[in-house]
Design a protein around this motif. Structure first.
Motif, PDB file in Angstrom:
ATOM      1  N   GLY A  50      35.249  58.805  50.426  1.00  0.00           N
ATOM      2  CA  GLY A  50      34.157  57.874  50.195  1.00  0.00           C
ATOM      3  C   GLY A  50      33.738  57.834  48.736  1.00  0.00           C
ATOM      4  N   GLY A  51      33.677  58.992  48.111  1.00  0.00           N
ATOM      5  CA  GLY A  51      33.332  59.030  46.696  1.00  0.00           C
ATOM      6  C   GLY A  51      34.387  58.373  45.822  1.00  0.00           C
ATOM      7  N   LEU A  52      35.648  58.637  46.112  1.00  0.00           N
ATOM      8  CA  LEU A  52      36.732  58.040  45.325  1.00  0.00           C
ATOM      9  C   LEU A  52      36.715  56.519  45.397  1.00  0.00           C
ATOM     10  CD1 LEU A  52      39.723  60.414  46.212  1.00  0.00           C
ATOM     11  CD2 LEU A  52      38.540  60.249  44.013  1.00  0.00           C
ATOM     12  N   ALA A  53      36.250  55.975  46.523  1.00  0.00           N
ATOM     13  CA  ALA A  53      36.270  54.524  46.731  1.00  0.00           C
ATOM     14  C   ALA A  53      34.994  53.831  46.281  1.00  0.00           C
ATOM     15  CB  ALA A  53      36.522  54.221  48.210  1.00  0.00           C
ATOM     16  N   ALA A  54      34.032  54.563  45.730  1.00  0.00           N
ATOM     17  CA  ALA A  54      32.787  53.924  45.291  1.00  0.00           C
ATOM     18  C   ALA A  54      33.095  52.833  44.272  1.00  0.00           C
ATOM     19  CB  ALA A  54      31.848  54.957  44.687  1.00  0.00           C
ATOM     20  N   PRO A  55      32.678  51.588  44.498  1.00  0.00           N
ATOM     21  CA  PRO A  55      33.033  50.486  43.589  1.00  0.00           C
ATOM     22  C   PRO A  55      32.387  50.657  42.215  1.00  0.00           C
ATOM     23  CG  PRO A  55      31.424  49.757  45.214  1.00  0.00           C
ATOM     24  CD  PRO A  55      31.850  51.134  45.631  1.00  0.00           C
ATOM     25  N   PRO A  56      33.118  50.345  41.144  1.00  0.00           N
ATOM     26  CA  PRO A  56      32.613  50.533  39.773  1.00  0.00           C
ATOM     27  C   PRO A  56      31.698  49.383  39.324  1.00  0.00           C
ATOM     28  CG  PRO A  56      34.846  49.714  39.677  1.00  0.00           C
ATOM     29  CD  PRO A  56      34.516  49.881  41.145  1.00  0.00           C
ATOM     30  N   LEU A  57      30.615  49.172  40.027  1.00  0.00           N
ATOM     31  CA  LEU A  57      29.751  48.031  39.746  1.00  0.00           C
ATOM     32  C   LEU A  57      29.016  48.168  38.415  1.00  0.00           C
ATOM     33  CD1 LEU A  57      28.229  47.382  43.287  1.00  0.00           C
ATOM     34  CD2 LEU A  57      30.054  46.123  42.140  1.00  0.00           C
ATOM     35  N   GLU A  58      28.599  49.390  38.082  1.00  0.00           N
ATOM     36  CA  GLU A  58      27.825  49.559  36.851  1.00  0.00           C
ATOM     37  C   GLU A  58      28.649  49.217  35.618  1.00  0.00           C
ATOM     38  OE1 GLU A  58      25.103  52.912  34.536  1.00  0.00           O
ATOM     39  OE2 GLU A  58      26.192  53.447  36.361  1.00  0.00           O
ATOM     40  N   ALA A  59      29.857  49.772  35.531  1.00  0.00           N
ATOM     41  CA  ALA A  59      30.724  49.464  34.389  1.00  0.00           C
ATOM     42  C   ALA A  59      31.063  47.979  34.363  1.00  0.00           C
ATOM     43  CB  ALA A  59      32.004  50.299  34.458  1.00  0.00           C
ATOM     44  N   GLY A  60      31.276  47.395  35.537  1.00  0.00           N
ATOM     45  CA  GLY A  60      31.585  45.972  35.600  1.00  0.00           C
ATOM     46  C   GLY A  60      30.445  45.110  35.097  1.00  0.00           C
ATOM     47  N   LEU A  61      29.214  45.476  35.449  1.00  0.00           N
ATOM     48  CA  LEU A  61      28.066  44.698  34.991  1.00  0.00           C
ATOM     49  C   LEU A  61      27.922  44.781  33.474  1.00  0.00           C
ATOM     50  CD1 LEU A  61      25.580  42.992  35.666  1.00  0.00           C
ATOM     51  CD2 LEU A  61      24.292  45.118  35.945  1.00  0.00           C
ATOM     52  N   ARG A  62      28.103  45.969  32.906  1.00  0.00           N
ATOM     53  CA  ARG A  62      27.998  46.109  31.447  1.00  0.00           C
ATOM     54  C   ARG A  62      29.038  45.241  30.735  1.00  0.00           C
ATOM     55  NH1 ARG A  62      24.222  50.333  30.454  1.00  0.00           N
ATOM     56  NH2 ARG A  62      23.231  50.529  32.488  1.00  0.00           N
ATOM     57  N   ALA A  63      30.202  45.112  31.345  1.00  0.00           N
ATOM     58  CA  ALA A  63      31.238  44.272  30.749  1.00  0.00           C
ATOM     59  C   ALA A  63      30.910  42.784  30.849  1.00  0.00           C
ATOM     60  CB  ALA A  63      32.587  44.554  31.418  1.00  0.00           C
ATOM     61  N   LEU A  64      30.074  42.406  31.811  1.00  0.00           N
ATOM     62  CA  LEU A  64      29.734  40.991  32.008  1.00  0.00           C
ATOM     63  C   LEU A  64      28.620  40.504  31.084  1.00  0.00           C
ATOM     64  CD1 LEU A  64      29.737  40.673  35.918  1.00  0.00           C
ATOM     65  CD2 LEU A  64      31.464  39.827  34.325  1.00  0.00           C
ATOM     66  N   TRP A  65      27.731  41.389  30.634  1.00  0.00           N
ATOM     67  CA  TRP A  65      26.559  40.939  29.877  1.00  0.00           C
ATOM     68  C   TRP A  65      26.891  40.083  28.657  1.00  0.00           C
ATOM     69  CZ3 TRP A  65      22.964  40.404  32.843  1.00  0.00           C
ATOM     70  CH2 TRP A  65      22.372  41.391  33.612  1.00  0.00           C
ATOM     71  N   PRO A  95      37.570  50.781  21.570  1.00  0.00           N
ATOM     72  CA  PRO A  95      38.303  49.559  21.231  1.00  0.00           C
ATOM     73  C   PRO A  95      37.970  48.450  22.222  1.00  0.00           C
ATOM     74  CG  PRO A  95      39.761  51.125  22.287  1.00  0.00           C
ATOM     75  CD  PRO A  95      38.466  51.849  22.060  1.00  0.00           C
ATOM     76  N   PRO A  96      37.989  47.186  21.789  1.00  0.00           N
ATOM     77  CA  PRO A  96      37.581  46.086  22.671  1.00  0.00           C
ATOM     78  C   PRO A  96      38.475  45.909  23.888  1.00  0.00           C
ATOM     79  CG  PRO A  96      38.535  45.250  20.622  1.00  0.00           C
ATOM     80  CD  PRO A  96      38.343  46.725  20.438  1.00  0.00           C
ATOM     81  N   THR A  97      39.711  46.389  23.834  1.00  0.00           N
ATOM     82  CA  THR A  97      40.616  46.231  24.978  1.00  0.00           C
ATOM     83  C   THR A  97      40.331  47.229  26.093  1.00  0.00           C
ATOM     84  OG1 THR A  97      42.200  47.698  23.885  1.00  0.00           O
ATOM     85  CG2 THR A  97      42.479  45.319  23.564  1.00  0.00           C
ATOM     86  N   ARG A  98      39.464  48.215  25.822  1.00  0.00           N
ATOM     87  CA  ARG A  98      39.219  49.258  26.827  1.00  0.00           C
ATOM     88  C   ARG A  98      37.716  49.489  27.030  1.00  0.00           C
ATOM     89  NH1 ARG A  98      43.432  54.110  25.646  1.00  0.00           N
ATOM     90  NH2 ARG A  98      42.756  54.684  27.763  1.00  0.00           N
ATOM     91  N   THR A  99      36.938  48.431  26.888  1.00  0.00           N
ATOM     92  CA  THR A  99      35.489  48.560  26.978  1.00  0.00           C
ATOM     93  C   THR A  99      35.038  49.006  28.367  1.00  0.00           C
ATOM     94  OG1 THR A  99      35.216  46.814  25.326  1.00  0.00           O
ATOM     95  CG2 THR A  99      33.308  47.358  26.657  1.00  0.00           C
ATOM     96  N   THR A 100      35.544  48.365  29.405  1.00  0.00           N
ATOM     97  CA  THR A 100      35.134  48.734  30.758  1.00  0.00           C
ATOM     98  C   THR A 100      35.514  50.169  31.068  1.00  0.00           C
ATOM     99  OG1 THR A 100      35.509  46.436  31.440  1.00  0.00           O
ATOM    100  CG2 THR A 100      35.218  48.065  33.183  1.00  0.00           C
ATOM    101  N   GLU A 101      36.692  50.572  30.641  1.00  0.00           N
ATOM    102  CA  GLU A 101      37.120  51.953  30.867  1.00  0.00           C
ATOM    103  C   GLU A 101      36.214  52.932  30.123  1.00  0.00           C
ATOM    104  OE1 GLU A 101      41.027  54.864  30.305  1.00  0.00           O
ATOM    105  OE2 GLU A 101      41.063  52.802  29.553  1.00  0.00           O
ATOM    106  N   ALA A 102      35.816  52.578  28.897  1.00  0.00           N
ATOM    107  CA  ALA A 102      34.917  53.443  28.137  1.00  0.00           C
ATOM    108  C   ALA A 102      33.576  53.596  28.838  1.00  0.00           C
ATOM    109  CB  ALA A 102      34.716  52.878  26.727  1.00  0.00           C
ATOM    110  N   TYR A 103      33.044  52.475  29.342  1.00  0.00           N
ATOM    111  CA  TYR A 103      31.804  52.552  30.113  1.00  0.00           C
ATOM    112  C   TYR A 103      31.985  53.461  31.332  1.00  0.00           C
ATOM    113  CZ  TYR A 103      30.276  48.385  27.490  1.00  0.00           C
ATOM    114  OH  TYR A 103      29.921  47.504  26.515  1.00  0.00           O
ATOM    115  N   ALA A 104      33.151  53.368  31.957  1.00  0.00           N
ATOM    116  CA  ALA A 104      33.407  54.183  33.137  1.00  0.00           C
ATOM    117  C   ALA A 104      33.467  55.669  32.781  1.00  0.00           C
ATOM    118  CB  ALA A 104      34.715  53.746  33.800  1.00  0.00           C
TER     119      ALA A 104
END
Length: 417
Positions: free
Chosen positions: A123-138, A340-349
């Protein structure tokens, strides 16, 4: 928004204007609802184990494993979103996470501890990465840096609602019914919130920045970014220790509601601190603001060392929470500068991972210290002190190794403000 792009003190906007911008309220609200399992599941798991006749130590272990698995998988899911978009990753993840939470009560945490452990980890492994995704959308949703600054503060501050509404809802459902119902509600809310975000046009159409021409330009980690993430582990230890301390307080004073009230008080402080922080711009560089917030965060935990009674403890928990939003918001800002801009979501994660790992470690360690009230009460202050000890010599963000996604020029963060 990057540090050098921070709006000046004369630049103003209102929360109404930000929330009235297209899709902002939907994305923010959907993310909060979709992330409610983060605030509900750890408390519900501990209470489920307790109801099944298990020990607080085992309940704390399962809760820690859920948080740790969720945190460890964030960078992988962030990297996948940078490659394949948000819908293909967060959708299946939310379904698997909810399925695990629905299955757990039927397994019997004490009669089948191994199976329960596997389900919690999945269950923990499958938690959706919503927070990092939202930061990438702003940046695409709010191109105006002034409104983006306010949205980031509102986004960070309202995360406290997860840990106000979540634990209180779990405590109320458990008191009125049982922890099993609390886990069912957790699963349903997680699915509903994720669906609300993923069906919004900004999420469906979001595309990552194309990769660079060399591996060097896409390299994620630098010494300063690593130092920042290590410091955030200490912040997570404080939060994780506080959650178990709240359960121990509830048992000591024979008041189950305290298990939700004390974390909710901490989160109330975070929410109020976020509103104050986002209402205006503040002097000093992002690095200096980060250090200031960490000092306040560390000092705020000291009253717990006196082993206060429930009412003073509830009031005291608000103080460190008030500084949490400043720490997290500035950590995201500095991360954007250094990654780097190509890995922003990963950095947030990775940032989220750092806090999550610390929170899981703090939860597990606090479970072991449950029979030692003074040591348990000192754990949050110790975690905050670790964060400060790392940040003071490193001062991350002063000389970024990379330009962030939204920067026009590379410049030291220390030149801002």
């Amino acid at each position: 928004m990057t540090p050098t792009d921070s709006p000046t003190s004369s630049a103003r906007t209102t929360y109404g204007a930000v929330l009235g911008s297209p899709y902002v309220a939907r994305l923010l609200g959907g993310t909060l609802v979709g992330r409610l399992p983060n605030g509900m599941a750890p408390v519900a798991i501990v209470l489920l184990v307790s109801t099944d006749g298990g020990t607080l130590a085992f309940g704390g272990l399962l809760s820690a494993l859920y948080g740790l698995a969720s945190a460890l998988s964030q960078p992988v899911k962030g990297r996948l979103m940078d490659r394949h978009g948000q819908t293909r990753i967060s959708g299946p993840a939310a379904i698997l996470n909810s399925a695990a939470l629905l299955t757990l009560p039927a397994t019997g945490t004490t009669s089948s501890p191994a199976l329960a452990t596997v389900i919690v980890v999945l269950g923990g492994l499958a938690a959706p990465p919503l927070e990092a995704g939202l930061r990438a959308l702003w940046p695409s949703v709010l191109p105006d840096p002034v409104r983006r600054h306010t949205a980031l503060a509102l986004d960070t501050g309202t995360q406290g609602l997860l840990y106000i509404t979540g634990p209180l809802l779990v405590a109320a459902l458990t008191t009125a019914h049982n922890p099993s119902l609390a886990l069912v509600v957790t699963a349903v809310l997680g699915l509903a919130g994720t669906a609300l975000v993923l069906t919004a046009p900004p999420s469906r159409t979001w595309k990552p920045v194309p990769g660079g021409l060399s591996r060097t330009s896409d390299r994620l980690f630098s010494g300063q970014l690593v130092a920042l993430f290590v410091a955030l582990v200490g912040v997570g230890v404080a939060i994780g220790g506080m959650n178990v301390w709240a359960v121990a307080m509830a048992e000591r004073h024979d008041t189950d509601l305290l298990a939700g009230v004390l974390p909710a008080a901490f989160s109330t402080g975070s929410f109020l601190g976020g509103l104050l922080y986002g209402h205006r711009t503040w002097p000093g560089t992002p690095t200096r603001q980060l250090l200031t917030g960490t000092v306040g965060f560390a000092l705020g935990w000291l009253p717990l060392l006196t082993l206060p009674t429930p009412a003073p403890a509830t009031a005291a928990a608000i103080v460190p929470g008030a500084f949490l939003t400043l720490i997290v918001a500035r950590a995201f800002t500095i991360t954007d500068t250094l990654a780097p801009p190509t890995r922003t979501t990963e950095a947030y994660a990775w940032l989220i991972l750092s806090i999550g790992v610390g929170q899981a470690a703090g939860t597990a360690l606090a479970g072991r210290l449950a029979d030692h009230p003074h040591t348990l009460a000192a754990l949050p202050a110790a975690g905050a002190t670790l964060a400060l000890a790392v940040l003071l010599p490193a001062r991350p963000g002063r000389t970024p190794a990379h330009c962030g996604r939204h920067r026009r020029h590379c410049a030291p963060v220390g030149t801002a403000g």
